[in-house]
Design a protein around this motif. Sequence first.
Motif, PDB file in Angstrom:
ATOM      1  N   GLY A   1      12.226   3.593  -3.021  1.00  0.00           N
ATOM      2  CA  GLY A   1      12.889   3.096  -1.826  1.00  0.00           C
ATOM      3  C   GLY A   1      11.975   3.120  -0.617  1.00  0.00           C
ATOM      4  O   GLY A   1      11.983   2.191   0.202  1.00  0.00           O
ATOM      5  N   PHE A   2      11.154   4.168  -0.502  1.00  0.00           N
ATOM      6  CA  PHE A   2      10.270   4.285   0.653  1.00  0.00           C
ATOM      7  C   PHE A   2       9.043   3.373   0.552  1.00  0.00           C
ATOM      8  O   PHE A   2       8.531   2.908   1.568  1.00  0.00           O
ATOM      9  N   ILE A   3       8.566   3.128  -0.676  1.00  0.00           N
ATOM     10  CA  ILE A   3       7.384   2.272  -0.801  1.00  0.00           C
ATOM     11  C   ILE A   3       7.766   0.802  -0.962  1.00  0.00           C
ATOM     12  O   ILE A   3       6.885  -0.061  -0.964  1.00  0.00           O
ATOM     13  N   ALA A   4       9.066   0.519  -1.088  1.00  0.00           N
ATOM     14  CA  ALA A   4       9.496  -0.860  -1.345  1.00  0.00           C
ATOM     15  C   ALA A   4       8.976  -1.859  -0.310  1.00  0.00           C
ATOM     16  O   ALA A   4       8.424  -2.911  -0.692  1.00  0.00           O
ATOM     17  N   PRO A   5       9.101  -1.607   1.015  1.00  0.00           N
ATOM     18  CA  PRO A   5       8.592  -2.604   1.968  1.00  0.00           C
ATOM     19  C   PRO A   5       7.096  -2.872   1.813  1.00  0.00           C
ATOM     20  O   PRO A   5       6.646  -4.019   1.876  1.00  0.00           O
ATOM     21  N   ALA A   6       6.300  -1.801   1.587  1.00  0.00           N
ATOM     22  CA  ALA A   6       4.857  -1.983   1.421  1.00  0.00           C
ATOM     23  C   ALA A   6       4.540  -2.708   0.121  1.00  0.00           C
ATOM     24  O   ALA A   6       3.620  -3.540   0.058  1.00  0.00           O
ATOM     25  N   LEU A   7       5.305  -2.402  -0.939  1.00  0.00           N
ATOM     26  CA  LEU A   7       5.079  -3.047  -2.229  1.00  0.00           C
ATOM     27  C   LEU A   7       5.418  -4.535  -2.166  1.00  0.00           C
ATOM     28  O   LEU A   7       4.679  -5.379  -2.708  1.00  0.00           O
ATOM     29  N   VAL A   8       6.507  -4.870  -1.494  1.00  0.00           N
ATOM     30  CA  VAL A   8       6.890  -6.282  -1.329  1.00  0.00           C
ATOM     31  C   VAL A   8       5.792  -7.042  -0.586  1.00  0.00           C
ATOM     32  O   VAL A   8       5.425  -8.160  -0.970  1.00  0.00           O
ATOM     33  N   ALA A   9       5.231  -6.427   0.458  1.00  0.00           N
ATOM     34  CA  ALA A   9       4.170  -7.090   1.225  1.00  0.00           C
ATOM     35  C   ALA A   9       2.881  -7.195   0.421  1.00  0.00           C
ATOM     36  O   ALA A   9       2.192  -8.225   0.461  1.00  0.00           O
ATOM     37  N   ASP A  10       2.545  -6.132  -0.337  1.00  0.00           N
ATOM     38  CA  ASP A  10       1.295  -6.108  -1.093  1.00  0.00           C
ATOM     39  C   ASP A  10       1.308  -7.116  -2.235  1.00  0.00           C
ATOM     40  O   ASP A  10       0.320  -7.821  -2.477  1.00  0.00           O
ATOM     41  N   TRP A  11       2.415  -7.211  -2.957  1.00  0.00           N
ATOM     42  CA  TRP A  11       2.513  -8.094  -4.113  1.00  0.00           C
ATOM     43  C   TRP A  11       3.087  -9.470  -3.754  1.00  0.00           C
ATOM     44  O   TRP A  11       3.248 -10.314  -4.623  1.00  0.00           O
ATOM     45  N   LYS A  12       3.439  -9.650  -2.470  1.00  0.00           N
ATOM     46  CA  LYS A  12       3.908 -10.955  -1.975  1.00  0.00           C
ATOM     47  C   LYS A  12       5.043 -11.524  -2.833  1.00  0.00           C
ATOM     48  O   LYS A  12       4.940 -12.606  -3.420  1.00  0.00           O
ATOM     49  N   MET A  13       6.148 -10.769  -2.874  1.00  0.00           N
ATOM     50  CA  MET A  13       7.297 -11.175  -3.688  1.00  0.00           C
ATOM     51  C   MET A  13       8.571 -10.980  -2.872  1.00  0.00           C
ATOM     52  O   MET A  13       8.583 -10.238  -1.884  1.00  0.00           O
ATOM     53  N   PRO A  14       9.655 -11.656  -3.254  1.00  0.00           N
ATOM     54  CA  PRO A  14      10.922 -11.467  -2.534  1.00  0.00           C
ATOM     55  C   PRO A  14      11.458 -10.054  -2.760  1.00  0.00           C
ATOM     56  O   PRO A  14      11.218  -9.442  -3.802  1.00  0.00           O
ATOM     57  N   ARG A  15      12.198  -9.550  -1.793  1.00  0.00           N
ATOM     58  CA  ARG A  15      12.652  -8.158  -1.863  1.00  0.00           C
ATOM     59  C   ARG A  15      13.549  -7.904  -3.060  1.00  0.00           C
ATOM     60  O   ARG A  15      13.501  -6.829  -3.669  1.00  0.00           O
ATOM     61  N   GLU A  16      14.396  -8.901  -3.459  1.00  0.00           N
ATOM     62  CA  GLU A  16      15.297  -8.683  -4.578  1.00  0.00           C
ATOM     63  C   GLU A  16      14.557  -8.582  -5.916  1.00  0.00           C
ATOM     64  O   GLU A  16      15.129  -8.133  -6.917  1.00  0.00           O
ATOM     65  N   ALA A  17      13.257  -8.977  -5.937  1.00  0.00           N
ATOM     66  CA  ALA A  17      12.483  -8.860  -7.169  1.00  0.00           C
ATOM     67  C   ALA A  17      12.250  -7.408  -7.566  1.00  0.00           C
ATOM     68  O   ALA A  17      11.886  -7.123  -8.716  1.00  0.00           O
ATOM     69  N   LEU A  18      12.452  -6.475  -6.632  1.00  0.00           N
ATOM     70  CA  LEU A  18      12.303  -5.051  -6.950  1.00  0.00           C
ATOM     71  C   LEU A  18      13.496  -4.488  -7.711  1.00  0.00           C
ATOM     72  O   LEU A  18      13.458  -3.344  -8.163  1.00  0.00           O
ATOM     73  N   GLY A  19      14.556  -5.276  -7.844  1.00  0.00           N
ATOM     74  CA  GLY A  19      15.753  -4.800  -8.539  1.00  0.00           C
ATOM     75  C   GLY A  19      15.474  -4.216  -9.907  1.00  0.00           C
ATOM     76  O   GLY A  19      15.955  -3.116 -10.230  1.00  0.00           O
ATOM     77  N   PRO A  20      14.683  -4.897 -10.784  1.00  0.00           N
ATOM     78  CA  PRO A  20      14.416  -4.328 -12.112  1.00  0.00           C
ATOM     79  C   PRO A  20      13.685  -2.987 -12.067  1.00  0.00           C
ATOM     80  O   PRO A  20      13.964  -2.106 -12.886  1.00  0.00           O
ATOM     81  N   VAL A  21      12.756  -2.817 -11.135  1.00  0.00           N
ATOM     82  CA  VAL A  21      12.025  -1.548 -11.033  1.00  0.00           C
ATOM     83  C   VAL A  21      12.986  -0.414 -10.677  1.00  0.00           C
ATOM     84  O   VAL A  21      12.986   0.654 -11.309  1.00  0.00           O
ATOM     85  N   LEU A  22      13.818  -0.652  -9.675  1.00  0.00           N
ATOM     86  CA  LEU A  22      14.766   0.369  -9.248  1.00  0.00           C
ATOM     87  C   LEU A  22      15.780   0.665 -10.346  1.00  0.00           C
ATOM     88  O   LEU A  22      16.118   1.819 -10.615  1.00  0.00           O
ATOM     89  N   SER A  23      16.277  -0.390 -11.007  1.00  0.00           N
ATOM     90  CA  SER A  23      17.284  -0.201 -12.040  1.00  0.00           C
ATOM     91  C   SER A  23      16.719   0.512 -13.265  1.00  0.00           C
ATOM     92  O   SER A  23      17.390   1.370 -13.849  1.00  0.00           O
ATOM     93  N   MET A  24      15.491   0.181 -13.677  1.00  0.00           N
ATOM     94  CA  MET A  24      14.909   0.825 -14.854  1.00  0.00           C
ATOM     95  C   MET A  24      14.657   2.307 -14.611  1.00  0.00           C
ATOM     96  O   MET A  24      14.845   3.138 -15.506  1.00  0.00           O
TER      97      MET A  24
END
Length: 457
Positions: free
Chosen positions: A44-67
């Motif tokens: 949750g804390f690294i999500a904003p930096a990860l979204v910016a680094d990998w240049k992806m939409p924020r909802e794309a992190l759903g599988p990582v969080l869910s897994m």
Amino acid sequence: MTPSKRLDIQEFLDTRPFAGFQWRILLLCLFVLILDGFDIVAMGFIAPALVADWKMPREALGPVLSMGLFGLAIGALMGGPLSDRFGRRRVIIGSVFFFGLMSLLSTWSSSIEMLSVFRFLTGLGLGASQPNAATLASEYAPKKYRSLMVTVVYCGFTLGAAGGGFLANWLITGWGWPSILFVGGVAPMAFALLLAAMLPESAKYLAAKAHGRVALERIVNRIAPGTANAHTEFMLPERAVAGKGAVKMIMSKPHTVTTLALWVGLFMNLMTVYFLNSWLPIMVKDDGFTLADAAMVGAMMQLGGTFGNIVIGWLMDRWDAYRVQIGALLCAAGFTIALGQLSLGVTGLMTLCFLLGFCINSANTGWTAMAASYYPTSMRATGTSWMTGIGRFGAISGASIGAVLLGMHWGFGQLFLALTVPIGIAALAAAVKGLQERGHPRMADRSPPVGTARPPA
């Protein structure tokens, strides 16, 4: 020949002062939860930096969080039966080392798929360690401090989670988002070695196992020198039910309704908590605040939970636990409505999120305190960890629903108002548990004594 002496382990532990031995267990279990909390909310804390680094939409992190949360659920379901069979100590040490190793390996992830796999594996260890640490702490606690000891241990979770928020800006700015996962990996692996040297097995678990009398005699004499010898018969006030597995036991009468109420309550509670843990920083940032503001708001929610855990444990040791739980949940619902309806600056947002964390995170811990106090020793780890495992599917739902709602472009206020639904259902489950226990109080049976002779070498 020295006459046999019967020693009731529960009565023995209940009448001991809270001294150095109990403090050591409390601190060791507390630190397990600190490490758990840091690692669980790390994404949750690294999500904003990860979204910016990998240049992806924020909802794309759903599988990582869910897994990651799915791994937590499976780990909890496995950890309880393993602990009731092989002991709390072995499961705690092994799971702490394992989740540290998996977190360390996840720093080299180069894709969403790879990171999802490592977060699942990390979750397995996290899921097994958390409820077993709480179980071990509860089994050494005197009755009048039992709920407080469990909730103090769970303060470790919110301390670790809050620490993740305070460290996020410094670590990510200097070393990038993988540094959070690196710290969350190395620290648990080192701490597992300390646990191997210092963490004792549960005295109640040893009393329920015929092969545990030598270790139990040693532990009893460390707590109160000279109390036990080779002729001491160790007893528990609870009788193991022969021929039934622990999972079957928690679902059989008179435990059925209480078990289901605990499952539903924690499911809904964790749905709310992990919706917030996973998406609150992004929600705050998207509402016009800075990344630093988002991290601080998330940290304040966790910090509020730290204080709330202590208060709810103290209250549960003095009043009906289910009434305290209902009160905490209703207050949480009030704060979510306020967050959804009011336009706030960063100070007001931090204040209300602190109060929300105080209520919702303490209620989350309250379910574990109630389960640890309710189930007898023969099924306590299974009852607590299966409740946690089922609850984790609520956490998965919270993270997944958050991804869907953000993808539908729900606003800040709408998202908070939606959280009143699972909170209300959790409050209803707490009421059902309380009414069931009042109608069918649990009988305290007496177990046969552990044999007086030492087992052969």
